[in-house]
Design an enzyme around this catalytic site. Structure first.
Site, PDB file in Angstrom:
ATOM      1  N   SER A   1      -5.077  22.691   5.093  1.00  0.00           N
ATOM      2  CA  SER A   1      -3.714  21.976   4.183  1.00  0.00           C
ATOM      3  C   SER A   1      -4.785  21.495   2.846  1.00  0.00           C
ATOM      4  O   SER A   1      -5.727  21.770   2.889  1.00  0.00           O
ATOM      5  CB  SER A   1      -3.490  20.957   4.741  1.00  0.00           C
ATOM      6  OG  SER A   1      -4.191  19.688   4.967  1.00  0.00           O
ATOM      7  N   LYS A   2      -3.901  21.055   1.974  1.00  0.00           N
ATOM      8  CA  LYS A   2      -4.428  20.647   0.700  1.00  0.00           C
ATOM      9  C   LYS A   2      -5.496  19.437   0.673  1.00  0.00           C
ATOM     10  O   LYS A   2      -6.464  19.889  -0.081  1.00  0.00           O
ATOM     11  CB  LYS A   2      -3.200  19.912   0.041  1.00  0.00           C
ATOM     12  CG  LYS A   2      -2.471  21.097  -1.036  1.00  0.00           C
ATOM     13  CD  LYS A   2      -1.865  20.509  -2.247  1.00  0.00           C
ATOM     14  CE  LYS A   2      -1.560  20.991  -3.275  1.00  0.00           C
ATOM     15  NZ  LYS A   2      -1.564  22.472  -3.218  1.00  0.00           N
TER      16      LYS A   2
END
Ligand code: GLU
Length: 471
Positions: free
Chosen positions: A247-248
């Site tokens: 994820s980010k």
């Protein structure tokens, strides 16, 4: 699949945000599979969710695929433009009795689910409107728009031999009678995928394993339509370096951000290919080799782990492999974005000087910036005082005079001149090298000083030396 069948794969992204690494990787695998089999690779934009799909997101997908060099042979097709066809198939299923109108309200369906849950069963639609031989259906309520449900098989199991995961079997009694058209007549997600895969004659569906549950539904639908089934391969997801879903938090997840950060598309393709697929212990391979070697047998069953260090290593390799001219072309706009003027220097020669140690195009741009300003960069006063001592200035002055008299400005001539100065003044290299760097570039550290002086050009070197010596 018999040997005559032409392989047809597809990438079917929903344009609701960025093109993520995971999506790009499944696109890459589908593309490579088609190329390996001299088949066709179809791009289908699944934009039926009008609320969440945007033209910008479509453009991001197209740009990302173009950047990676994953050209589609057919498409982009837009799912939203095929609604009439989807509705036609829904009508056909209604006519054939493989689908039926259901007048239960959402509240009623929720209550059915509640009851099932209370009995410890899987929450599901209870089949109130499902027609069966000899069964009398309730009276149709006035003023109520029905949904259309698929009359899903209730016994047996749906099985397929997954190209990645091996045999998978899902009992049919776990599958609800899926809503295939909403009460406003719009077809639903799984149904559109099925009709499109069928119409587009897709032979191999390679996608993320978050779709495994959809596959059972899609297979039952395809069977009800009498369609030939594609083979399915579900690729495990990508995990971050800490083992959590990527994820980010782990850095950039959008493919185009890697372009911005200065990764080369061929490095990205090579790195993504190795993320969940292998060919012996080959780490670096060309696009042609990848196509030649790609098969679904060597797709891993376990999740792949994102490794930013390895990506940089792969990128460094492709930077070294690139021609200086190509690097110069890619780096020039990055220099401009940093306020430099790439035309002030022989940029390919600068690339040659820097590329053995750079991991990204941005590092090349940072390094090249040294050569891309006409004016002398400001020198930190403290550094100046520390390095440009009277003794150092003496050496620089000597160099300055000899350099003015040089017949030609070449790396060899500069290097010879430096040696002459050192000899004449009884000094050692660092005593001249560091002050020279500071006086001419404002930095203590640069690549080899003779190369730096050569690339800066005599005019700039002498003007800057004079300026530094004067104050
Ligand atoms: N549109 C789906 C998605 O973006 C993929 C559909 C598919 O590959 O079958 O997740």
């Amino acid at each position: 699949m018999n040997s005559e069948t032409i392989v047809r794969t597809r990438f079917a992204p929903s344009p609701t945000g960025d093109l993520h690494l995971g999506g790009a990787r499944t696109a890459l695998f589908s593309w490579a599979f088609a190329r390996h089999h001299q088949g066709k690779f179809v791009l289908r934009i699944e934009d039926t969710d009008r609320e969440r799909s945007t033209p910008e997101a479509v453009q991001i997908i197209l740009d990302g695929m173009q950047w990676l060099g994953l050209e589609a042979d057919e498409g982009p097709f837009y799912q939203s433009q095929r609604i009439e066809r989807h509705q036609e198939v829904i009508q056909k299923m209604l006519d054939e009795g493989t689908a039926y109108y259901c007048y239960s309200t959402p509240e009623e369906v929720e209550a059915m689910r509640e009851r099932a849950r209370a009995q410890g069963l899987k929450p599901r639609y209870d089949g109130t409107w499902r027609p069966e031989p000899g069964k009398t259906l309730p009276e149709i309520p006035a003023d109520r728009q029905p949904v259309v449900r698929f009359k899903s098989p209730q016994t047996g199991a749906t099985t397929w031999d997954d190209l990645v995961k091996g045999p998978i079997s899902i009992p049919n009694d776990e599958l609800d009678d899926l809503v295939i058209a909403r009460s406003d007549g719009t077809p639903t997600y799984n149904f559109c995928v099925v009709v499109d895969d069928w119409d587009m004659k897709i032979t191999h569906v390679i996608r993320g394993d978050d779709h495994v549950n959809n596959t059972a539904r899609q297979i039952t639908l395809l069977e009800a339509l009498g369609a030939e089934l594609p083979a399915y391969g579900h690729v495990p997801m990508i995990l971050g370096p800490d083992g959590e879903k990527l994820s980010k938090r782990h850095g950039a997840v959008s493919i185009l951000e890697y372009d911005e950060q200065g990764f080369l598309p061929e490095a990205m393709v090579n790195y993504l290919a190795r993320l969940g697929w292998s060919h012996g212990d080959a780490e670096l391979f060309s696009r042609a080799e990848f196509i030649d070697w790609f098969n679904t047998r060597n797709l891993s069953r376990s999740p792949a782990q994102w490794d930013p260090k390895k990506l940089r290593w792969v990128n460094a390799h492709y930077i070294k492999e690139s021609t200086n001219e190509r690097l110069a072309e890619l780096v020039a706009p990055r220099i401009e974005a940093r306020g430099g003027q790439p035309e002030l220097v022989d940029l390919p020669a600068v690339m040659e000087l820097l590329k053995s140690r750079a991991e990204t195009l941005n590092e090349l741009a940072d390094g090249a910036l040294l050569f891309c300003h006409q004016e002398m960069p400001a020198i930190d006063p403290e550094l100046k005082e520390q390095v440009l001592t009277p003794e150092a200035k003496q050496l620089l002055h000597d160099f300055n005079q000899r350099a003015q008299a040089l017949e030609e400005w070449s790396v060899d001539a500069i290097s010879a001149t430096i040696k002459e100065v050192l000899k004449a003044q009884g000094a050692r290299m660092p005593q001249l090298g560091i002050p020279m760097r500071v006086a001419v570039t404002g930095q203590r550290q640069t690549p080899a000083i003779d190369a730096v002086l050569f690339l800066l050009g005599r005019d700039r070197v002498l003007a800057r030396l004079e300026q530094s010596l004067a104050n």
